[in-house]
Design an enzyme around this catalytic site. Structure first.
Site, mmCIF file in Angstrom:
data_model
loop_
_atom_site.group_PDB
_atom_site.id
_atom_site.type_symbol
_atom_site.label_atom_id
_atom_site.label_comp_id
_atom_site.label_asym_id
_atom_site.label_seq_id
_atom_site.Cartn_x
_atom_site.Cartn_y
_atom_site.Cartn_z
ATOM 1 N N CYS A 1 0.830 -1.203 0.000
ATOM 2 C CA CYS A 1 0.000 0.000 0.000
ATOM 3 C C CYS A 1 0.866 1.254 0.000
ATOM 4 O O CYS A 1 0.594 2.216 -0.738
ATOM 5 C CB CYS A 1 -0.930 0.005 1.211
ATOM 6 S SG CYS A 1 -1.976 -1.456 1.323
ATOM 7 N N SER A 2 1.909 1.272 0.808
ATOM 8 C CA SER A 2 2.770 2.444 0.941
ATOM 9 C C SER A 2 3.791 2.575 -0.184
ATOM 10 O O SER A 2 4.103 3.686 -0.605
ATOM 11 C CB SER A 2 3.527 2.395 2.272
ATOM 12 O OG SER A 2 2.645 2.582 3.347
#
Length: 160
Positions: A49-50
């Site tokens: 996600c990051s």
């Protein structure tokens, strides 16, 4: 049942971190009369996600706008404080609206919940991306567990 093209975005209250503190965001208001790209992630600060999912939408924000998208929004089953901290950590300005679905009510209403209780994470969102015009879904892509292909910013851009 999982949301699909032709379905209406469910009415729900989400939260967004602001300088004044968390504020409620109605999905009815967020989607009304607009073209919105909404992508969901299993959790803020998680590796894919990051490193990949969120940054892809940030870097492609101008391309989405050029294709008529009014709002690009990220949602996770986290609280508004976590989403606000993630926004700061990722140096995100106004290009992506960061939304919190703390109790997963909206995620469940869309049929996109993913039970990660056995891994200590509780109920989360599946990784997905959708396009909605005036609150009606025109495109939705849900990833298989562990995958990151169909919900990438580039894939969503190609679907517009």
């Amino acid at each position: 049942m999982t949301i699909k093209a032709g379905d209406n975005i469910p009415s729900a209250k989400l939260m967004q971190a602001t300088a004044e503190g968390p504020v409620e965001v109605s999905t009815d208001d967020l989607f009304a009369g607009k073209t919105v790209v909404l992508f969901g992630v299993p959790g803020a600060f998680t590796p894919t996600c990051s490193a990949k999912h969120l940054p892809g939408f940030v870097t492609q924000a101008a391309a989405f706008q050029a294709k008529g998208v009014d709002t690009v929004a990220c949602i996770a089953v986290n609280d508004a404080f976590v989403m606000g901290a993630w926004r700061k950590d990722q140096s995100i300005g106004d290009e992506v609206v960061m939304l919190a679905d703390g109790s997963a009510a909206f995620t469940k209403a869309m049929g996109l919940e993913f039970d990660l209780t056995a891994r200590g994470l509780g109920v989360r969102s599946q990784r997905f991306a959708l396009v909605a015009k005036n609150g009606v879904v025109t495109h939705v892509a849900v990833e298989a567990p562990g995958a990151f292909e169909v919900s990438k910013a580039e894939t969503v851009l190609a679907a517009l």
